[in-house]
Each structure stands twice: as C-alpha cells, then as structure tokens.
Write a protein that holds these residues in place. Structure first.
Motif, PDB file in Angstrom:
ATOM      1  N   GLN A  16      42.543  34.346  41.469  1.00 40.83           N
ATOM      2  CA  GLN A  16      43.557  34.228  40.424  1.00 40.83           C
ATOM      3  C   GLN A  16      43.822  32.757  40.108  1.00 40.83           C
ATOM      4  O   GLN A  16      43.978  32.379  38.945  1.00 40.83           O
ATOM      5  N   ALA A  19      40.895  31.384  38.172  1.00 40.52           N
ATOM      6  CA  ALA A  19      40.954  31.853  36.786  1.00 40.52           C
ATOM      7  C   ALA A  19      41.955  31.036  35.983  1.00 40.52           C
ATOM      8  O   ALA A  19      41.797  30.863  34.774  1.00 40.52           O
ATOM      9  N   ALA A  51      28.651  35.422  39.081  1.00 39.09           N
ATOM     10  CA  ALA A  51      29.346  34.555  38.135  1.00 39.09           C
ATOM     11  C   ALA A  51      28.782  33.147  38.253  1.00 39.09           C
ATOM     12  O   ALA A  51      28.421  32.707  39.337  1.00 39.09           O
ATOM     13  N   PHE A  55      35.828  29.704  37.468  1.00 37.69           N
ATOM     14  CA  PHE A  55      36.676  30.268  36.427  1.00 37.69           C
ATOM     15  C   PHE A  55      36.183  31.663  36.052  1.00 37.69           C
ATOM     16  O   PHE A  55      36.960  32.609  35.957  1.00 37.69           O
ATOM     17  N   ARG A  56      34.885  31.798  35.845  1.00 34.27           N
ATOM     18  CA  ARG A  56      34.300  33.093  35.463  1.00 34.27           C
ATOM     19  C   ARG A  56      34.539  34.136  36.548  1.00 34.27           C
ATOM     20  O   ARG A  56      34.850  35.286  36.252  1.00 34.27           O
ATOM     21  N   GLY A  58      37.022  34.242  38.573  1.00 34.47           N
ATOM     22  CA  GLY A  58      38.426  34.606  38.462  1.00 34.47           C
ATOM     23  C   GLY A  58      38.687  35.545  37.300  1.00 34.47           C
ATOM     24  O   GLY A  58      39.455  36.503  37.420  1.00 34.47           O
ATOM     25  N   VAL A  59      38.031  35.284  36.191  1.00 35.20           N
ATOM     26  CA  VAL A  59      38.184  36.149  35.017  1.00 35.20           C
ATOM     27  C   VAL A  59      37.651  37.544  35.335  1.00 35.20           C
ATOM     28  O   VAL A  59      38.288  38.551  35.015  1.00 35.20           O
ATOM     29  N   LEU A  60      36.500  37.615  35.968  1.00 34.08           N
ATOM     30  CA  LEU A  60      35.938  38.914  36.338  1.00 34.08           C
ATOM     31  C   LEU A  60      36.863  39.648  37.300  1.00 34.08           C
ATOM     32  O   LEU A  60      37.037  40.866  37.204  1.00 34.08           O
ATOM     33  N   ALA A  62      40.014  39.496  37.404  1.00 38.68           N
ATOM     34  CA  ALA A  62      41.224  39.928  36.701  1.00 38.68           C
ATOM     35  C   ALA A  62      40.993  41.185  35.877  1.00 38.68           C
ATOM     36  O   ALA A  62      41.957  41.820  35.446  1.00 38.68           O
ATOM     37  N   GLN A  63      39.743  41.566  35.663  1.00 35.50           N
ATOM     38  CA  GLN A  63      39.456  42.752  34.876  1.00 35.50           C
ATOM     39  C   GLN A  63      39.801  44.002  35.680  1.00 35.50           C
ATOM     40  O   GLN A  63      39.750  43.987  36.909  1.00 35.50           O
TER      41      GLN A  63
END
Length: 78
Positions: A16, A19, A51, A55-56, A58-60, A62-63
């Motif tokens: 988190q 991200a 990833a 950052f990527r 973290g984004v993944l 968060a999905q």
C-alpha cells in the motif's frame, strides 16, 4: 496472531505504501523495518505479481481479489 499473518499484514502494508509512491526508506521507517527488509518485500512481491516496479506491485495489490501467496520458502520481514 501467527507469524504467517504478521508477514502477510506487513507485506500488504508495504505494498500500500509503495502504491502511494513511497520509497524503500519511508516504507521501512513506517513499518519499523530496515531498508533492506523493505527492498526484499518489494522485490519478492514484484516477482510474485510479475510487476515491473514497486508502484505497479502496489497497484496490483490494491485491486479486488486475493494477493498471491508468498513463494514457498520466502522469508518474512526480519
């Protein structure tokens, strides 16, 4: 709480923060770990999620849906 749950919670918290664009040093400080541990968490998560960056990953993370489990033999934060 079990050690595996602690590791999973730290991993999610780190993802988190990544991200949010936070660097290793900030993630480590907020989680009470060393920068080396934050880098290891990020590197492991990036590999598991395929990833190309923190950052990527973290984004993944968060999905919706479960995070991939840590790889067998993966160590938790020190």
């Amino acid at each position: 709480m079990h050690a595996a749950e602690d590791v999973a919670q730290q991993r999610l918290a780190a993802l988190q923060l990544f991200a949010g664009g936070h660097p290793d040093a900030t993630v480590a400080r907020r989680l009470g770990n060393s920068s080396r541990t934050a880098r290891r968490i990020a590197t492991g998560a990036m590999a598991e999620m395929k990833a190309r960056g923190r950052f990527r990953a973290g984004v993944l993370a968060a999905q919706p849906g479960p995070l991939p489990p840590p790889l067998p033999g993966a160590r938790g934060p020190e």
